[in-house]
Scaffold this motif. Structure first.
Motif, PDB file in Angstrom:
ATOM      1  N   ALA A   1       0.814  -1.210   0.000  1.00 37.59           N
ATOM      2  CA  ALA A   1       0.000   0.000   0.000  1.00 37.59           C
ATOM      3  C   ALA A   1       0.847   1.259   0.000  1.00 37.59           C
ATOM      4  O   ALA A   1       0.506   2.253  -0.642  1.00 37.59           O
ATOM      5  N   ALA A   2       1.965   1.243   0.726  1.00 40.71           N
ATOM      6  CA  ALA A   2       2.809   2.439   0.808  1.00 40.71           C
ATOM      7  C   ALA A   2       3.376   2.819  -0.544  1.00 40.71           C
ATOM      8  O   ALA A   2       3.609   4.001  -0.827  1.00 40.71           O
ATOM      9  N   GLY A   3       3.601   1.819  -1.411  1.00 36.75           N
ATOM     10  CA  GLY A   3       4.227   2.103  -2.691  1.00 36.75           C
ATOM     11  C   GLY A   3       3.292   2.157  -3.870  1.00 36.75           C
ATOM     12  O   GLY A   3       3.644   2.737  -4.904  1.00 36.75           O
ATOM     13  N   PHE A   4       2.059   1.575  -3.728  1.00 39.60           N
ATOM     14  CA  PHE A   4       1.269   1.385  -4.942  1.00 39.60           C
ATOM     15  C   PHE A   4      -0.239   1.548  -4.765  1.00 39.60           C
ATOM     16  O   PHE A   4      -0.997   1.163  -5.653  1.00 39.60           O
ATOM     17  N   LEU A   5      -0.687   2.113  -3.649  1.00 43.90           N
ATOM     18  CA  LEU A   5      -2.121   2.343  -3.469  1.00 43.90           C
ATOM     19  C   LEU A   5      -2.511   3.610  -4.236  1.00 43.90           C
ATOM     20  O   LEU A   5      -1.994   4.692  -3.968  1.00 43.90           O
ATOM     21  N   ASN A   6      -3.425   3.478  -5.167  1.00 48.29           N
ATOM     22  CA  ASN A   6      -3.760   4.569  -6.083  1.00 48.29           C
ATOM     23  C   ASN A   6      -4.726   5.552  -5.423  1.00 48.29           C
ATOM     24  O   ASN A   6      -5.940   5.338  -5.411  1.00 48.29           O
ATOM     25  N   LEU A   7      -4.173   6.628  -4.915  1.00 47.21           N
ATOM     26  CA  LEU A   7      -4.977   7.585  -4.159  1.00 47.21           C
ATOM     27  C   LEU A   7      -5.119   8.925  -4.860  1.00 47.21           C
ATOM     28  O   LEU A   7      -5.546   9.912  -4.258  1.00 47.21           O
ATOM     29  N   GLY A   8      -4.799   8.967  -6.143  1.00 46.33           N
ATOM     30  CA  GLY A   8      -4.805  10.239  -6.858  1.00 46.33           C
ATOM     31  C   GLY A   8      -6.147  10.929  -6.887  1.00 46.33           C
ATOM     32  O   GLY A   8      -6.212  12.166  -6.925  1.00 46.33           O
ATOM     33  N   GLU A   9      -7.240  10.164  -6.866  1.00 43.42           N
ATOM     34  CA  GLU A   9      -8.559  10.798  -6.929  1.00 43.42           C
ATOM     35  C   GLU A   9      -9.008  11.370  -5.592  1.00 43.42           C
ATOM     36  O   GLU A   9     -10.011  12.079  -5.534  1.00 43.42           O
ATOM     37  N   PHE A  10      -8.268  11.068  -4.532  1.00 43.81           N
ATOM     38  CA  PHE A  10      -8.634  11.594  -3.212  1.00 43.81           C
ATOM     39  C   PHE A  10      -7.945  12.922  -2.916  1.00 43.81           C
ATOM     40  O   PHE A  10      -8.478  13.747  -2.185  1.00 43.81           O
ATOM     41  N   ASP A  11      -6.757  13.107  -3.465  1.00 51.84           N
ATOM     42  CA  ASP A  11      -6.008  14.338  -3.219  1.00 51.84           C
ATOM     43  C   ASP A  11      -4.956  14.469  -4.314  1.00 51.84           C
ATOM     44  O   ASP A  11      -4.218  13.515  -4.591  1.00 51.84           O
ATOM     45  N   GLU A  12      -4.866  15.633  -4.922  1.00 49.60           N
ATOM     46  CA  GLU A  12      -3.881  15.858  -5.981  1.00 49.60           C
ATOM     47  C   GLU A  12      -2.460  15.622  -5.479  1.00 49.60           C
ATOM     48  O   GLU A  12      -1.567  15.235  -6.260  1.00 49.60           O
TER      49      GLU A  12
END
Length: 523
Positions: free
Chosen positions: A167-178
């Motif tokens: 998760a630290a390296g590859f959890l896709n969180l781009g839609e939650f915060d720029e």
């Protein structure tokens, strides 16, 4: 002066000193980036700030927090009620560098290690190793990856490194915060930063920044494949080796986003409170990821590099090889019986009924039932366990490597060299045959470390000498051949493949029938 210490090295970040051991200078735990915790979590890595004084680079640095490794519908570290089998499972984990290691796991994990035979200006070829473990587990802090043999026998500089995992390296969180726009590939950006460190500093360790080879096994091989498709990585390496780890396609953006949304829902996080992703204990996020990602994909982790449109623009080798790395020579191959490593922890191993084996194949391979029927005809004397193993090994590892090799060959810009490892493990009456990871000790020259898996003997020593030399020759010149080993490039005309066993032989288009089956059914 203490004769067990290396010369002091001057880098842009500061001075450091390692150990003199095994006829090499070993520098361990060199920081190349700042901590990835706190405000840096889920963001691109930050280069390490300069330090004062002389840094003692004599112990491995922290390893990245670990996720869960799962492949082919099996937990790679599963145990059974058999002490001998469990001992072999542990030995296989040791061999692949995936066992417990005497270091801390911490978000301050961006450390690398350098093994060199001289800190002069001889411009030795540089080989940068990326560890396996999918994108979920693993560490450079393993005796399996000690580069001393290669540096003293072959005159190369070996670099090993840690980067963010799971998760630290590859959890896709781009839609939650720029601010998290690069989170889906943060672990890959760590590796890019390490390669930039090599370009900036490796000359001080006797290495040639103009001759860098990236190589890796399993997940490490997949990292190599992804780097070949990352625009920001181009120019940072000059040759590539993929061992049992092709990544002709990677995680689709939709699947990557789906897992992230499931994680956020479980944690009660929305765009309005996205900062909680940086405030929660990381292990809580890892725990939730383990609960949701495998139902999305029962076969393997979905928290892995994705085609995010920012750092990775296309799938690496399908439908074609990346243009940016067209001029990079590639050496690629697999082990003949990859999946025995994972199936040995299944209580059914060697006792599968045909129906159980067929159901397992159907559960984890898109055309598993059809493939099982086809392989059963090809292997009429094989037990259900080995028919299943052949289906999973080829679907998971071998045919993807064929796709990668052929995509690369069709570019006609740089050569491709194909191999297969057929040398059999001596463990458990050779029931593992040629399992996932068996080539690692031969490449690194660390076969004594894996004696539970590899019996002593002249054939083991001969193969070690040949394979380590071939890998180093490739790093030197882009061609693995030597006076003892004439290894022609792979093309779609003859598909020449080097089979490593005792004896070593060159074979045209091995397993032609299997290749034709997957050509019609893989995608």
């Amino acid at each position: 002066m203490n004769m067990n210490l290396s010369p002091i090295i001057n880098t842009v970040a500061g001075k450091l000193q390692g150990k003199a051991e095994n006829d090499c200078f070993n520098f361990k735990g060199i920081p190349y980036g700042e901590s990835t915790g706190g405000v840096n979590r889920f963001k691109p890595p930050v280069p390490k700030a300069p330090w004062q004084g002389v840094l003692e680079a004599v112990n491995y640095g922290n390893s990245a927090p670990q996720g869960i490794l799962k492949m082919g519908g099996a937990n790679a570290a599963a145990k059974v009620d058999n002490a001998e089998v469990n001992g072999v499972i542990q030995a296989m984990l040791d061999l692949a560098g995936l066992s417990a290691i005497p270091v801390q796991f911490d978000e301050d994990c961006l450390y690398l290690n350098v093994f060199t035979s001289g800190t002069d200006n001889k411009k030795r070829p540089v080989m940068v190793w990326l560890h396996g473990g999918g994108f979920s587990v693993g560490s450079s802090a393993s005796v399996a990856f000690d580069g001393s043999f290669l540096c003293k026998k072959e005159g190369v500089v070996v670099v090993t490194l840690n980067h963010r995992l799971g998760a630290a390296g590859f959890l896709n969180l781009g839609e939650f915060d720029e601010a998290f726009a690069d989170a889906a590939n943060a672990g890959m950006l760590d590796i890019v930063l390490a390669l930039k460190w090599v370009q900036q500093h490796i000359a001080a360790f006797g290495g040639d920044p103009g001759n860098v080879t990236i190589f890796g096994q399993s997940g490490g091989g997949r990292k190599v494949s992804v780097l070949m498709a990352m625009p920001e990585a181009q120019g940072l390496f000059h040759k590539a080796i993929v061992q049992s780890g092709s990544a002709e396609r990677i995680i689709p953006l939709a699947a990557s986003k789906k897992v992230s949304q499931l994680v956020a829902d479980k944690l009660g996080i929305t765009k309005d409170n996205a900062s909680k992703f940086q405030e929660l204990p990381l292990y809580e996020i890892f725990k939730v990821v383990s609960e949701v990602e495998f139902p999305v994909n029962n076969f393997s982790s979905v928290v892995a590099p994705a085609v995010d449109g920012r750092n990775v623009l296309t799938d690496p080798f399908y439908p074609k090889a990346p243009a940016d790395s067209a001029n990079i020579p590639l050496l690629i191959g697999t082990d003949l019986n990859e999946m025995t490593t994972f199936l040995i922890g299944n209580p059914l191993w060697l006792n599968y009924s045909e129906e159980q084996a067929r159901q397992h194949a159907a559960r984890v391979v898109k055309v598993g039932d059809k493939a099982y029927s086809f392989y059963k005809q090809l292997l009429p004397d094989a037990s259900p366990a080995y028919v299943l193993e052949a289906v999973l090994s080829d679907a998971t590892y071998w045919y993807g490597s064929v796709v990668t090799a052929e995509s690369k060959s069709k570019q006609q810009a740089a050569p491709v060299f194909m191999y297969r490892m057929d040398y059999q493990s001596s463990a458990l009456g050779k029931c593992l045959k040629s399992p996932h990871g068996i080539e690692i000790p031969f490449v690194f020259g660390n076969t004594e470390f894996g004696e539970e898996i590899l019996a002593k003997g002249p054939s083991r020593d001969r193969l070690t000498a040949v394979m380590s030399n071939a890998w180093a020759n490739f790093a030197r010149s882009g061609n693995p051949s030597s006076a003892q080993l004439q290894w022609p490039a792979y093309t779609t005309t003859d598909r020449k493949t080097m089979i490593f066993n005792d004896p070593i032989e060159l074979v045209n288009d091995p397993e032609h029938e299997r290749r034709m089956f997957w050509e019609a059914n893989y995608f």
